[in-house]
Design a protein around this motif. Structure first.
Motif, PDB file in Angstrom:
ATOM      1  N   ARG A 181       0.817  -1.214   0.000  1.00 26.25           N
ATOM      2  CA  ARG A 181       0.000   0.000   0.000  1.00 26.25           C
ATOM      3  C   ARG A 181       0.853   1.266   0.000  1.00 26.25           C
ATOM      4  O   ARG A 181       0.380   2.336  -0.385  1.00 26.25           O
ATOM      5  CB  ARG A 181      -0.929  -0.022   1.214  1.00 26.25           C
ATOM      6  CG  ARG A 181      -2.077  -1.009   1.047  1.00 26.25           C
ATOM      7  CD  ARG A 181      -2.688  -1.461   2.356  1.00 26.25           C
ATOM      8  NE  ARG A 181      -3.192  -0.364   3.150  1.00 26.25           N
ATOM      9  CZ  ARG A 181      -3.740  -0.524   4.355  1.00 26.25           C
ATOM     10  NH1 ARG A 181      -3.852  -1.745   4.874  1.00 26.25           N
ATOM     11  NH2 ARG A 181      -4.184   0.517   5.033  1.00 26.25           N
ATOM     12  N   LYS A 182       2.106   1.176   0.439  1.00 24.73           N
ATOM     13  CA  LYS A 182       2.992   2.331   0.386  1.00 24.73           C
ATOM     14  C   LYS A 182       3.217   2.769  -1.062  1.00 24.73           C
ATOM     15  O   LYS A 182       3.212   3.960  -1.380  1.00 24.73           O
ATOM     16  CB  LYS A 182       4.337   2.020   1.039  1.00 24.73           C
ATOM     17  CG  LYS A 182       4.260   1.677   2.518  1.00 24.73           C
ATOM     18  CD  LYS A 182       5.645   1.292   3.047  1.00 24.73           C
ATOM     19  CE  LYS A 182       5.576   0.820   4.485  1.00 24.73           C
ATOM     20  NZ  LYS A 182       6.895   0.376   4.986  1.00 24.73           N
ATOM     21  N   PHE A 185       0.186   4.485  -2.443  1.00 21.32           N
ATOM     22  CA  PHE A 185       0.111   5.861  -1.964  1.00 21.32           C
ATOM     23  C   PHE A 185       1.080   6.759  -2.727  1.00 21.32           C
ATOM     24  O   PHE A 185       0.703   7.857  -3.179  1.00 21.32           O
ATOM     25  CB  PHE A 185       0.424   5.913  -0.470  1.00 21.32           C
ATOM     26  CG  PHE A 185       0.454   7.306   0.089  1.00 21.32           C
ATOM     27  CD1 PHE A 185      -0.701   7.909   0.548  1.00 21.32           C
ATOM     28  CD2 PHE A 185       1.635   8.033   0.123  1.00 21.32           C
ATOM     29  CE1 PHE A 185      -0.681   9.208   1.052  1.00 21.32           C
ATOM     30  CE2 PHE A 185       1.669   9.327   0.622  1.00 21.32           C
ATOM     31  CZ  PHE A 185       0.513   9.915   1.084  1.00 21.32           C
ATOM     32  N   ILE A 217      -5.480   7.141  -2.520  1.00 20.15           N
ATOM     33  CA  ILE A 217      -4.797   7.594  -1.310  1.00 20.15           C
ATOM     34  C   ILE A 217      -5.540   7.094  -0.066  1.00 20.15           C
ATOM     35  O   ILE A 217      -4.923   6.586   0.879  1.00 20.15           O
ATOM     36  CB  ILE A 217      -4.685   9.135  -1.303  1.00 20.15           C
ATOM     37  CG1 ILE A 217      -3.647   9.586  -2.346  1.00 20.15           C
ATOM     38  CG2 ILE A 217      -4.298   9.655   0.078  1.00 20.15           C
ATOM     39  CD1 ILE A 217      -3.614  11.085  -2.564  1.00 20.15           C
ATOM     40  N   ALA A 269      -5.000   3.399   0.305  1.00 20.08           N
ATOM     41  CA  ALA A 269      -3.645   3.088   0.765  1.00 20.08           C
ATOM     42  C   ALA A 269      -3.496   3.325   2.260  1.00 20.08           C
ATOM     43  O   ALA A 269      -2.866   2.522   2.967  1.00 20.08           O
ATOM     44  CB  ALA A 269      -2.627   3.925  -0.008  1.00 20.08           C
ATOM     45  N   ILE A 270      -4.074   4.402   2.775  1.00 14.97           N
ATOM     46  CA  ILE A 270      -3.874   4.759   4.180  1.00 14.97           C
ATOM     47  C   ILE A 270      -4.833   3.999   5.086  1.00 14.97           C
ATOM     48  O   ILE A 270      -4.429   3.447   6.119  1.00 14.97           O
ATOM     49  CB  ILE A 270      -4.057   6.275   4.378  1.00 14.97           C
ATOM     50  CG1 ILE A 270      -3.003   7.049   3.584  1.00 14.97           C
ATOM     51  CG2 ILE A 270      -3.946   6.640   5.866  1.00 14.97           C
ATOM     52  CD1 ILE A 270      -3.191   8.554   3.629  1.00 14.97           C
ATOM     53  N   PRO A 323       0.796   2.146   5.334  1.00 13.97           N
ATOM     54  CA  PRO A 323       1.821   3.179   5.120  1.00 13.97           C
ATOM     55  C   PRO A 323       2.201   3.828   6.443  1.00 13.97           C
ATOM     56  O   PRO A 323       1.445   3.791   7.413  1.00 13.97           O
ATOM     57  CB  PRO A 323       1.132   4.178   4.181  1.00 13.97           C
ATOM     58  CG  PRO A 323       0.032   3.409   3.534  1.00 13.97           C
ATOM     59  CD  PRO A 323      -0.422   2.411   4.551  1.00 13.97           C
ATOM     60  N   ARG A 339       3.397   9.416   5.538  1.00 11.28           N
ATOM     61  CA  ARG A 339       2.539   9.337   4.354  1.00 11.28           C
ATOM     62  C   ARG A 339       1.092   9.674   4.720  1.00 11.28           C
ATOM     63  O   ARG A 339       0.391  10.347   3.965  1.00 11.28           O
ATOM     64  CB  ARG A 339       2.624   7.941   3.732  1.00 11.28           C
ATOM     65  CG  ARG A 339       3.939   7.663   3.000  1.00 11.28           C
ATOM     66  CD  ARG A 339       3.913   6.275   2.381  1.00 11.28           C
ATOM     67  NE  ARG A 339       5.031   6.048   1.466  1.00 11.28           N
ATOM     68  CZ  ARG A 339       6.224   5.615   1.836  1.00 11.28           C
ATOM     69  NH1 ARG A 339       6.477   5.366   3.123  1.00 11.28           N
ATOM     70  NH2 ARG A 339       7.186   5.428   0.939  1.00 11.28           N
ATOM     71  N   GLY A 389      -1.172  12.608   3.079  1.00 12.49           N
ATOM     72  CA  GLY A 389      -2.502  12.373   2.540  1.00 12.49           C
ATOM     73  C   GLY A 389      -3.526  13.314   3.154  1.00 12.49           C
ATOM     74  O   GLY A 389      -4.407  13.824   2.462  1.00 12.49           O
TER      75      GLY A 389
END
Length: 492
Positions: free
Chosen positions: A307-308, A311, A403, A406-407, A459, A463, A467
């Motif tokens: 997921r990093k 992002f 985003i 991912a977070i 992440p 990050r 976001g």
């Protein structure tokens, strides 16, 4: 002063936010220290918004410097709480492992025949030798598999994760590649019950490169976007470019400016994708007469490792396009003078909190005139910020949706998509641009991005803070100034 309706709307926003925080605290209490730390992180994320809108409702305006201070402070506290949460989580994991080992040792000592569970798995559609080789990669120190379930062309392995997700995934992937080469892909994801599971699928399911017909279609859309960028430029100059193509040279500078921002956005994606060795498809630009383009749809042609990476690639495009747009806007404001090309009504600057605040800082009392002379870069920069902000909306496969996914994970991303579509539907009652964008998202972009190979590892906090900043700037770009606040700022 604010009207009754404006105050009511702001009060409703504050009540909803406080209700969410109260509900979050109620849900967090049973989890002890870990739950409270996670809840405090959500409080820190929402504090800048609560302060901004709360003071807003009270008739107190925070300038852009104050807003940035709140965001930076919030990000710093978020990072600090994240470290405390990880430390507390590590302690909890160690205690859980110790308890599991004691229980296993006790069970094995008292009843050896029960130490190994008797499994009756459904046979996955994999060659027997491959399945046995895959089972051989698991171990007591990585992932202790207890159940095998057929899934698509591969298998799901349920069990217990016995280490840090990123380290475990790297070890299992390396072992799988050593045994079976590049035939299979190993995914570490969360099951519906929140527990990690391993999914192994054949590599033939990997994303495929673009077909020639898709590339031709992407080229057609690019040509269409060039045309609509010139048309948008013509409309800003008070003529129809499609009806007057002979005035091409007049529309060209603004059209090139819009295209420059679009290209910068895609270059941002491409640079980070290349850095992480991820293949991207050609961008499918979305022509729009009103603003030149809605941006572009870009597909991943590689599986994402974690997921990093999702992002980084998602944020890189809006960051590049947003920085170029902001530089154009500020430069245009600095170059603006009474003889500038555009004479805009002062209400024009009420359409965005961010743009209105910057214009007030640079142009000062000039915004009190009924017509404000501005350099063309102001208009180009503003259009670029709008395009960037639209792509940062937290929905589906938009950059903002990626985003959020991912977070915060897929579940939260799905809810954010529904909320965004509902909000756009409401706004579209009085704004055709919102209606068009809602249609684009619903038919083309509403689905989430496919899971990364390691979907469990989140992440880092830096990050997450970036976001948060990106989403904050998106809202301040799209949210208009109320007439009462605009009047107090001297705009109009």
């Amino acid at each position: 002063m604010f009207t009754l309706s404006e105050t009511s709307i702001l009060a409703a926003i504050l009540l909803v936010a406080l209700g969410i925080l109260g509900w979050g605290f109620y849900r967090a209490r049973p989890f002890g220290k870990l739950g409270i730390l996670a809840w405090l992180q959500s409080v820190v994320l929402m504090t800048p918004w609560l302060l901004f809108f709360g003071l807003f409702a009270a008739g107190i305006y925070i300038n852009i410097a104050g807003i940035l201070f709140l965001v930076v402070t919030s990000a710093g506290l978020y990072v600090y709480l994240g470290r405390q949460l990880r430390a507390a989580g590590q302690d909890a994991i160690l205690k859980q492992r110790a308890t599991e080992r004691l229980a296993a040792d006790s069970l094995e000592a008292n009843s050896p025949q029960l130490a190994v569970a008797e499994l009756k798995p459904e046979i996955p559609p994999l060659p027997e030798d491959d399945l046995n080789a895959i089972k051989g990669i698991f171990g007591i120190d990585t992932f202790f598999a207890t159940e095998t379930i057929a899934y698509q062309d591969g298998a799901i392995f349920k069990g217990n994760l016995r280490g840090e997700p990123e380290e475990v995934h790297n070890r299992l992937t390396a072992s799988l590649r050593q045994r079976l080469g590049d035939q299979y892909r190993l995914f570490l994801v969360e099951n519906t019950d929140g527990r990690p599971v391993v999914i192994v699928l054949p590599s033939r399911n990997d994303p495929r490169p673009m077909l020639l017909s898709q590339k031709v279609f992407a080229g057609i859309l690019l040509i269409g976007t060039i045309a609509t960028s010139l048309e948008a430029a013509g409309l800003l100059l008070n003529f129809d470019f499609f009806g007057n193509p002979g005035r091409f040279t007049e529309a060209l500078p603004i059209g090139v400016g819009i295209l420059t921002i679009l290209v910068a956005h895609e270059i941002g994606h491409w640079i980070l994708a290349r850095r992480h060795q991820i293949r991207l498809s050609w961008p499918f630009f979305l022509p729009a007469v009103q603003i030149g383009s809605f941006g572009a749809i870009t597909r991943f042609e590689s599986l994402l490792p974690n997921r990093k990476v999702l992002f980084d690639i998602a944020l890189a495009g809006p960051a590049a396009g947003g920085i170029v747009s902001l530089l154009m806007l500020v430069t245009g404001l600095l170059l603006s003078h009474p003889g500038s090309l555009f004479q805009l009504p002062n209400q024009f600057f009420q359409g965005s909190i961010l743009v209105g605040s910057l214009a007030r800082v640079v142009l000062g009392s000039a915004l009190q005139s009924s017509l404000v002379s501005v350099h063309p870069l102001v208009v180009i920069g503003w259009l670029g910020l709008v395009i960037t902000a639209l792509n940062l909306m937290p929905a589906g496969q938009l950059d903002g949706g990626r985003i959020v996914q991912a977070i915060y994970g897929r579940k939260t991303a799905g809810r954010a998509t529904i909320a965004t579509l509902i909000l756009l539907a409401l706004v579209s009652l009085g704004n055709t641009l919102a209606m068009y964008w809602a249609i684009v998202i619903f038919f083309l972009q509403r689905d989430q991005e496919r899971p990364s190979l390691n979907e469990v590892t989140e992440p880092d906090d830096a990050r997450a803070a970036l976001g948060l900043l990106a989403l904050f700037l998106m809202i301040t770009t799209l949210l208009p100034l109320t007439p009462g606040l605009a009047g107090r700022l001297g705009i109009g």
